[in-house]
Design an enzyme around this catalytic site. Structure first.
Site, PDB file in Angstrom:
ATOM      1  N   ASP A 106       5.742 -44.617 -30.768  1.00 27.57           N
ATOM      2  CA  ASP A 106       7.591 -44.786 -31.012  1.00 27.57           C
ATOM      3  C   ASP A 106       8.014 -45.084 -32.389  1.00 27.57           C
ATOM      4  O   ASP A 106       9.003 -45.686 -32.419  1.00 27.57           O
ATOM      5  CB  ASP A 106       7.977 -45.728 -29.907  1.00 27.57           C
ATOM      6  CG  ASP A 106       7.807 -46.985 -30.033  1.00 27.57           C
ATOM      7  OD1 ASP A 106       6.601 -47.514 -30.352  1.00 27.57           O
ATOM      8  OD2 ASP A 106       8.513 -48.008 -29.782  1.00 27.57           O
ATOM      9  N   ASP A 141      11.317 -48.283 -35.005  1.00 24.22           N
ATOM     10  CA  ASP A 141      10.650 -48.413 -33.824  1.00 24.22           C
ATOM     11  C   ASP A 141      11.384 -48.510 -32.696  1.00 24.22           C
ATOM     12  O   ASP A 141      12.520 -49.245 -32.864  1.00 24.22           O
ATOM     13  CB  ASP A 141       9.962 -49.810 -34.117  1.00 24.22           C
ATOM     14  CG  ASP A 141       8.612 -49.944 -33.184  1.00 24.22           C
ATOM     15  OD1 ASP A 141       7.486 -49.277 -33.612  1.00 24.22           O
ATOM     16  OD2 ASP A 141       8.175 -50.695 -32.138  1.00 24.22           O
ATOM     17  N   HIS A 201       4.636 -41.800 -18.608  1.00 22.83           N
ATOM     18  CA  HIS A 201       4.542 -41.161 -19.921  1.00 22.83           C
ATOM     19  C   HIS A 201       5.304 -39.873 -20.309  1.00 22.83           C
ATOM     20  O   HIS A 201       5.788 -39.624 -21.276  1.00 22.83           O
ATOM     21  CB  HIS A 201       3.189 -41.191 -20.353  1.00 22.83           C
ATOM     22  CG  HIS A 201       2.624 -42.486 -20.649  1.00 22.83           C
ATOM     23  ND1 HIS A 201       2.626 -43.008 -21.823  1.00 22.83           N
ATOM     24  CD2 HIS A 201       1.615 -43.208 -19.635  1.00 22.83           C
ATOM     25  CE1 HIS A 201       1.898 -44.236 -21.833  1.00 22.83           C
ATOM     26  NE2 HIS A 201       1.193 -44.478 -20.547  1.00 22.83           N
TER      27      HIS A 201
END
Length: 178
Positions: free
Chosen positions: A82, A39, A52
């Site tokens: 992610d 992550d 974004h």
């Protein structure tokens, strides 16, 4: 690209990842396996600060670095957002030295800053790794890798942790205090 690949990054997706793990797990005996979950640290902050489109561009670059740092037979997949997963199956993939090497390669992929819109951006990741002498159920391995990943996050990120029973007890204890 097929329904087995992530549309944004071109990596394998969660569906393909699950298929490969299921293939490794059955029929008994399962093959030795390593599963890692990673992550990005503070990805939400990157999206909130830069937007974004920059976040998506970062994910594409991260995918490229992971794919080149971890060549086949290691499967690199993007689960969504992610979150990424890694899978190695076969002799030696359950060895602690292999897990340490994979963890070091993943973290090494983040050594250099990513360049987004001409600006260097330092990004790190938290990685959880679990190994099994015989691949077990997807849910069990993913849960164990998740526990190890949260331990890496709790340690400040930019690191990896290997799953152990003691690590699980520590993470569950920390969560009970929250």
């Amino acid at each position: 690209r097929t329904s087995l690949h992530d549309e944004l990054t071109g990596l394998a997706n969660l569906r393909r990842f699950r298929q490969e793990l299921a293939r490794a797990a059955g029929p008994p005996p399962g093959a030795p396996a390593l599963l890692a979950m990673l992550d990005l640290d503070d990805f939400k902050g990157i999206n909130d600060t830069f937007g974004h489109p920059v976040g998506d561009a970062l994910l594409v670059q991260v995918a490229g670095r992971l794919a080149s740092a971890l060549p086949p037979p290691l499967l690199v997949a993007r689960f969504g957002g992610d979150e990424f997963g890694l899978l190695a199956v076969g002799p030696g993939s359950d060895e602690p030295t292999f897990a340490e090497a994979v963890g070091a390669l993943v973290l090494g992929a983040f050594d250099e800053p990513f360049v987004l819109d001409g600006l260097p951006l330092r990004v790190s990741a938290s990685v959880g790794i679990v190994t099994a002498p015989g691949a077990e159920s997807l849910e069990r391995l993913q849960t164990d890798a998740d526990i190890a990943m949260y331990a890496a996050k709790n340690a400040g990120g930019a690191t990896f942790r290997r799953y152990t029973r003691e690590l699980r007890d520590q993470v569950l204890w920390e969560r009970s205090l929250a």
